[in-house]
Scaffold this active site. Structure first.
Site, mmCIF file in Angstrom:
data_model
loop_
_atom_site.group_PDB
_atom_site.id
_atom_site.type_symbol
_atom_site.label_atom_id
_atom_site.label_comp_id
_atom_site.label_asym_id
_atom_site.label_seq_id
_atom_site.Cartn_x
_atom_site.Cartn_y
_atom_site.Cartn_z
ATOM 1 N N ARG A 16 10.270 -27.808 0.173
ATOM 2 C CA ARG A 16 9.079 -26.950 0.078
ATOM 3 C C ARG A 16 9.360 -25.538 0.578
ATOM 4 N NH1 ARG A 16 4.187 -31.401 1.221
ATOM 5 N NH2 ARG A 16 4.368 -32.199 -0.889
ATOM 6 N N TYR A 75 5.844 -27.592 -8.666
ATOM 7 C CA TYR A 75 6.646 -28.725 -8.178
ATOM 8 C C TYR A 75 6.760 -28.789 -6.657
ATOM 9 C CZ TYR A 75 11.036 -25.837 -8.813
ATOM 10 O OH TYR A 75 12.017 -24.905 -8.792
ATOM 11 N N GLU A 76 7.311 -29.885 -6.189
ATOM 12 C CA GLU A 76 7.331 -30.204 -4.732
ATOM 13 C C GLU A 76 5.921 -30.218 -4.149
ATOM 14 O OE1 GLU A 76 9.914 -31.375 -3.707
ATOM 15 O OE2 GLU A 76 11.298 -30.563 -5.156
ATOM 16 N N GLY A 77 4.987 -30.716 -4.909
ATOM 17 C CA GLY A 77 3.593 -30.727 -4.474
ATOM 18 C C GLY A 77 2.916 -29.479 -4.990
#
Lengths: 591, 591
Positions: free
Chosen positions: B294, B434-436
């Site tokens: 993140r 992406y990555e949340g």
């Protein structure tokens, strides 16, 4: 693949409940009763949903190709264009004299939203034609009108605008394309134009280019420019199509989006052209096209957000992911739909409140154009002239942002081309750039329109808001609606005041805040039309409207806009009031 | 084609003048003297400018292709990857035990900015490997570390993260991929994963997939998940590469951007996997990768804006269009450069103040990670855990916005692919997803991190700001810097207070404001690091620094951020304080 359902009910709500067109004194509006406008919108919806929308992704994927000077549009475009032509859609709001139906521009705009949302690239071929027709209608000779317009209104011939050159876009005074007068009264046009939308294609038997060029005399800068009609095929006096003219497409640009529209480099090699309007008064004629085009581009900005929002909403209702924090809404399923999550709702409410507000704002603007042109109303003309850069700049900036938001609702799938959300974002992006990049709109607004006629038009705008608030403030249900509008309008007045006081001494104090001012203005406009929609919905509910959920939805969305969007006005004002110094302080060499 | 020059001077300014790394008590920092960090940055710059950046557009145009199960990366990628590998860049901040250089994570981040700005798609193959290494380092057995890490640190083998499945991204509790235990202690993994970055390619002799799957027992939801190592080729105990495992790429996705990175559908068909860490504790292990990832994604967001800004600035200095409203700056030329126009400057100052602030914020965050890990400091660990969603969410939202702004400076040329600005926008877009997705970051921030350990970490953050203001308020030059920071920080405190008071009763009152809170928090962080940069530059000027223009530029840019960006905090607070009602009022069926 994304889908599209034309929001005919919402459109007719704006026409009938908000603008109350059938009771309007604008010439031609009295015919627009509820059933009539609904019928037109339904017909447009049928074509858009069944024919245009299914080709939107096809156009993106196939794009246009240039082979031996011929541009081939994506598969299916030609047949679809024929259907638009056969339906007489292009002539909807054009004079009967040249084959049109003479309906109001307002109705053309409502239909325009539907066509643009369904397939922006395909619609551009029609939109450019419409703009070229307007320029000839306003500035062309009677002979030119008779020679070109019947075919253009029928869209047997399409039109283009040729302004930009490789070294100049905004600064048209640098144009190099030359026009040399001939003995027969025509001109020989030579030069290169770039970014010409619909510049060459295979969907019409002729293309009528309107070209800005320099004719001898007339001095430097934009003062030396004249506007010329340069057809792809020469046109005889009887309107017959003759020999190929010296104009051709040299290249198709590879763009971020609107792949279905051919953006061409156009080469003019001693092409035959005819002067439109007065020599060296080309800019004035071009502005006729541009002003209409700018409203059309504002419409593109929000129309892309309309279709993107529709799909994001459908996805949020369908996709199961996570649980409502308050308690499961779909206890028998593996998870709840995305729509239960507050942050997903926030994104959808941002989109919904924007697109419905933008629609009402644009259609109100279109009604001002009708009032100005059909009603010969100079005040309406001044007001729409003021609002045009706001419609163009604010609605395309926000429209793009809302497409990005809609894409975000899809998570990872939003980034994958087959889901279609990327295309909406990529297509919407151009609207912030062409027909005058949005910075130019802000400059036009602050540097020109605001002080025009002694600031009369902005004063008229404030008077409209004030009168509206006064007329409605006795209704206690509207308190949470009118207070934010009043406060936002006050911010706008403070900003205009700041420009007046400071801009005289240092223009940079005003210009550094121009984009913020455009956004601040846009929010006040959307706040105003949202308040009008709330008033209309309360009235409908009071009158016992059967569709209560529809009107309650309008009121809730109005309240959302007031609570969540209007707080932006204070931020824009604070930025504006910081003046030019923070923006200009850094020396060029320190960047 | 766009160009890239690594901002080594700006990076070293943050490391040395702002963070004062060589005087820091964080273990390993004392070696980082000014010449050493400058030398590392210069080496990275050489590779990035000469090798990686020239391949960025190539990667976009050619993309990856899948043929008979083999993924071919774009021409030139393999050779460039070999150079990154040969330079030992991947091991820069990894343990010496496995072949790394054991330098701080901070330095790895500074180099990371350079590589990501030069070529984000290519860098992703490295970034994913780095994340996989971290997970094995933290949760793997000693035997697993010895078997896999030397090759991974050297990047002879790359890594991936396999979480998402077609029906679930955010809601990992819905994962269906199964892990069946075998007698030899291994597992058989079967299922399908999607959106797997760097899932298959031709640049490494093996690919180590880390896969989240459901093993028997352990219960429903995310509690039943375990993490497995699933290599593309089986690996013997001696680290030798053996037979092909039952994992293959079924498809490469057609995406909006990052075409140079292969985003794969991965099919696992009774593939052999080894458990990493404890059974049914897979989420914890996955979070180790995700938290690092993140911050890496936040870095991607602003790094794309860095290179986009550089090009926009160069264009604005070069392109002649229009005249300075105050008086011609380039009287002998046909027009003045774009840079003279206030609204163009506004766009460039927005970008400059963002990218330089984002850099300082991210590197400060990286130093907190070093303090937490190397210094075993639980308070630093808590603080960076709080700031991680802000770094990811705010910097990618804003980074994308700034790429769009940079593209806007180019006018029509920005929309044409050959100019390269569209690629920055399209590539930067993924970082918000992406990555949340960023909504998940906001949820993590407000729903989890804010109240973590009794709200201790956010209190620590406020204390840092307060102490900084107190330490510097005696300097009258800083008044216009510290006042806006104080006011922004107060807005953030009011928002946190609102959540505490209201969120207990109705979680939607907090969650509806989560994205606004993340942005409000981000602005305060950038305001804080900007104030630190101004302090550092005043100190350098007071000490007689030779490069006065550089430091005066920092101070002017700080003032810009305070005047033009921090006013956003009041807007976010107003939206937050409007609560959940406007967001949740509309009934699902009224949408």
């Amino acid at each position: 693949m994304p889908s599209y359902t034309a929001p005919t009910k919402d459109l007719n709500f704006v026409l009938q409940d908000v603008l109350a067109v059938s009771q309007s004194d604008i010439p031609g509006y009295s015919e627009l009763d509820r059933d009539f406008t609904a019928a037109i919108l339904e017909e447009a919806a049928k074509l858009a949903e069944g024919v245009l929308a299914p080709l939107n992704m096809v156009g993106d994927q196939l794009g246009c190709r240039l082979e031996n000077g011929v541009v081939y549009t994506p598969d299916g475009f030609k047949a679809a264009f024929d259907q638009i032509r056969a339906g007489g859609w292009n002539g909807l709001d054009l004079p009967e004299e040249f084959g049109g139906q003479n309906l109001p521009y307002l109705l053309g705009s409502a239909v325009g939203e539907i066509f643009v949302a369904a397939n922006m690239s395909l619609n551009m071929y029609q939109g450019l034609t419409h703009g070229a027709i307007s320029a000839i209608l306003t500035h062309g000779s009677q002979e030119q009108k008779e020679r070109f317009l019947p075919k253009m209104v029928a869209m047997d011939w399409t039109g283009t605008m040729n302004l930009t050159e490789p070294h100049c876009g905004t600064d048209l005074g640098l144009i190099r394309t030359k026009a040399v007068p001939q003995d027969d009264g025509s001109f020989r046009i030579s030069g290169q134009k770039i970014f010409i939308s619909a510049g060459e294609h295979d969907m019409a038997e002729n293309i009528i280019h309107l070209v800005l060029a320099k004719a001898p005399g007339g001095g430097g800068g934009t003062k030396g420019l004249s506007l010329f009609i340069v057809p792809k095929f020469l046109v005889g006096e009887d309107g017959s199509v003759g020999a190929r003219n010296g104009v051709s497409a040299g290249k198709i640009e590879e763009k971020m989006g609107i792949h279905g529209n051919a953006t061409c480099v156009m080469n003019f090699d001693e092409a035959t052209g005819w002067l439109v309007g007065d020599l060296h008064k080309g800019m004035r004629a071009m502005f006729t096209m541009m002003n209409e085009a700018r409203i059309g581009v504002g419409l593109q900005g929000y129309a892309q957000a309309v279709v993107a929002y529709e799909n994001a909403l459908a996805y949020a209702k369908d996709r199961l992911q996570g649980r409502d924090v308050i308690g499961a809404q779909n206890p028998d399923g593996p998870a709840d739909p995305l729509l239960v999550h507050p942050d997903v709702r926030r994104m959808l409410m941002d989109q919904k409140s924007f697109v419905e507000g933008a629609r009402a704002f644009t259609l109100w603007g279109a009604s001002l154009i009708d009032r100005a042109h059909r009603g010969q109303d100079v005040e309406a003309d001044g007001l729409i002239s003021l609002l045009t850069p706001v419609i163009k700049g604010f609605l395309t900036d926000k429209g793009f942002e809302m497409c990005v938001q809609a894409q975000q609702v899809y998570g990872g799938h939003g980034y994958i081309e087959e889901w279609g959300m990327s295309q909406f974002v990529r297509d919407a992006r151009i609207a912030m750039i062409y027909e005058g990049a949005n910075g130019i709109q802000a400059l036009d607004l602050v540097g020109r329109k605001l002080a025009q006629d002694g600031g009369k038009h902005v004063m008229a705008f404030f008077a409209i808001i004030k009168e509206f608030i006064r007329d409605n403030e006795s209704d206690p249900r509207l308190e949470g609606v009118l207070q934010p509008l009043k406060s936002a309008s006050k911010d706008l007045q403070s900003a205009a005041m700041f420009f007046m006081e400071r801009g005289m001494k240092n223009p940079n104090d005003a210009l550094a805040g121009s984009s913020d001012f455009m956004h601040l203005f846009g929010h006040v406009c959307l706040g105003y039309v949202w308040a009008r929609m709330a008033v209309a919905s309360y009235a409908a509910l009071d009158a016992g409207a059967s569709d209560r959920a529809f009107h309650e939805g309008k009121i809730a969305t109005c309240r959302y806009y007031m609570a969540r969007q209007l707080p932006a006005t204070a931020m824009h004002l604070a930025r504006i009031q910081s003046g030019g110094e923070p923006v200009m302080a850094l020396q060029a060499e320190s960047f």
